[in-house]
Design a protein around this motif. Sequence first.
Motif, short mmCIF file in Angstrom:
data_model
loop_
_atom_site.label_atom_id
_atom_site.label_comp_id
_atom_site.label_asym_id
_atom_site.label_seq_id
_atom_site.Cartn_x
_atom_site.Cartn_y
_atom_site.Cartn_z
N GLY A 95 20.68 17.70 20.07
CA GLY A 95 22.25 18.01 19.59
C GLY A 95 22.77 16.75 18.87
O GLY A 95 22.68 15.45 18.82
N ILE A 96 23.82 16.99 17.78
CA ILE A 96 24.52 15.84 17.18
C ILE A 96 25.98 16.12 17.52
O ILE A 96 26.60 17.34 17.52
CB ILE A 96 24.48 16.22 15.51
CG1 ILE A 96 22.92 16.34 15.30
CG2 ILE A 96 25.26 15.33 14.73
CD1 ILE A 96 22.64 16.80 13.87
N LYS A 97 26.55 15.14 17.92
CA LYS A 97 28.04 15.09 18.17
C LYS A 97 28.81 15.19 17.02
O LYS A 97 28.72 14.52 16.00
CB LYS A 97 28.53 13.90 19.03
CG LYS A 97 28.16 13.80 20.42
CD LYS A 97 28.49 12.51 21.00
CE LYS A 97 28.20 12.33 22.53
NZ LYS A 97 28.59 11.16 23.12
N LEU A 98 29.66 16.44 16.82
CA LEU A 98 30.59 16.52 15.63
C LEU A 98 31.88 16.16 15.75
O LEU A 98 32.14 15.33 14.76
CB LEU A 98 30.64 18.20 15.48
CG LEU A 98 31.04 18.71 14.04
CD1 LEU A 98 30.59 18.15 12.79
CD2 LEU A 98 31.18 19.99 14.13
N MET A 99 32.44 16.30 16.76
CA MET A 99 34.04 15.75 16.93
C MET A 99 34.52 15.74 18.44
O MET A 99 33.87 16.34 19.10
CB MET A 99 34.93 16.57 15.97
CG MET A 99 35.03 17.96 16.62
SD MET A 99 36.05 18.87 15.17
CE MET A 99 35.02 19.25 13.77
N PRO A 100 35.22 14.95 18.90
CA PRO A 100 35.65 14.89 20.21
C PRO A 100 36.70 15.90 20.59
O PRO A 100 37.23 16.65 19.61
CB PRO A 100 36.43 13.46 20.42
CG PRO A 100 36.91 13.29 18.88
CD PRO A 100 35.81 13.78 17.99
N ILE A 101 36.77 16.51 21.72
CA ILE A 101 37.57 17.49 22.17
C ILE A 101 38.60 17.04 23.29
O ILE A 101 38.24 16.21 24.04
CB ILE A 101 36.93 18.69 22.82
CG1 ILE A 101 35.81 19.29 21.88
CG2 ILE A 101 37.92 19.63 23.19
CD1 ILE A 101 35.01 20.32 22.77
N SER A 102 39.96 17.05 22.91
CA SER A 102 41.06 16.68 23.76
C SER A 102 41.76 17.87 24.45
O SER A 102 41.73 18.90 23.68
CB SER A 102 42.04 15.60 23.28
OG SER A 102 41.54 14.46 22.98
N ILE A 103 41.95 17.93 25.40
CA ILE A 103 42.88 18.94 25.99
C ILE A 103 44.11 18.65 26.73
O ILE A 103 44.43 17.40 27.12
CB ILE A 103 42.18 19.79 27.05
CG1 ILE A 103 41.91 18.78 28.31
CG2 ILE A 103 40.50 20.40 26.49
CD1 ILE A 103 40.92 19.83 29.44
N GLY A 104 45.07 19.75 26.94
CA GLY A 104 46.41 19.35 27.19
C GLY A 104 47.19 20.63 27.87
O GLY A 104 46.55 21.81 27.40
N TYR A 105 48.33 20.30 28.32
CA TYR A 105 49.21 21.58 28.63
C TYR A 105 49.99 21.68 27.60
O TYR A 105 50.89 20.99 27.37
CB TYR A 105 49.88 21.26 30.01
CG TYR A 105 49.09 21.11 31.29
CD1 TYR A 105 48.91 22.39 32.04
CD2 TYR A 105 48.52 19.95 31.58
CE1 TYR A 105 48.13 22.21 33.05
CE2 TYR A 105 47.85 19.98 32.94
CZ TYR A 105 47.59 21.23 33.80
OH TYR A 105 46.88 20.90 34.64
#
Length: 211
Positions: A95-105
Amino acid sequence: ARNGTPTASADLAGRPKRIESTAARQCTPSSIKVSLPLWSAHPIYDALAKFSQRYPGIDLDISASDDHVDLARREADLAIRGMPKEKRPPKDIVGIKLMPISIGYYVHTNLLTEAAKGLRELTYIGSAPSHTQGELVTAGSLGLSGRHLFHSLMPRLMAVKHQLGVAVLPSMMAAGDPELLLLPNVPATHWGYIWVLHHKDLRQSARIRAL
């Protein structure tokens, strides 16, 4: 590497430094089968575009599905998937981390305005139990009662755009839409990462080493 996991910059062409750029130039014209999630947002397609421009000898064969893809059986050469930050790929998968994920309402601006005037009620659009929310506060703690259930991210995005309620969405999907905004005083949180995944047996493939 961190904890045995390679990392990469925020595009597919941003490879770890130890991989020489000559690897891709020596490739014969070929293709890479890539499985994307159905919810793929602009940053993922931007990364694919950069990769395509950098490696004109490699064609991309793209499919999209939220289903599990069996990399050991070569259902795809690469799978691009989101995973919570506490998870890691299985031991036989690189696995290679591509980009972070943020979540919100996220909510439609018109719906929020009308709710502030008492003209409409803000309700919560639920999701499948497999869609975890990490450290994000619960809808109940925000005083949002549940209404509607959308199991996939793209339909849930469209539900928010059509003012059916408030839903948890990845910021990379919703933040660039001028009609949508985060609920006031409820910041997005870091949920996980987009990973580029391939089977360990493909590590010596020149096509894969171009990543």
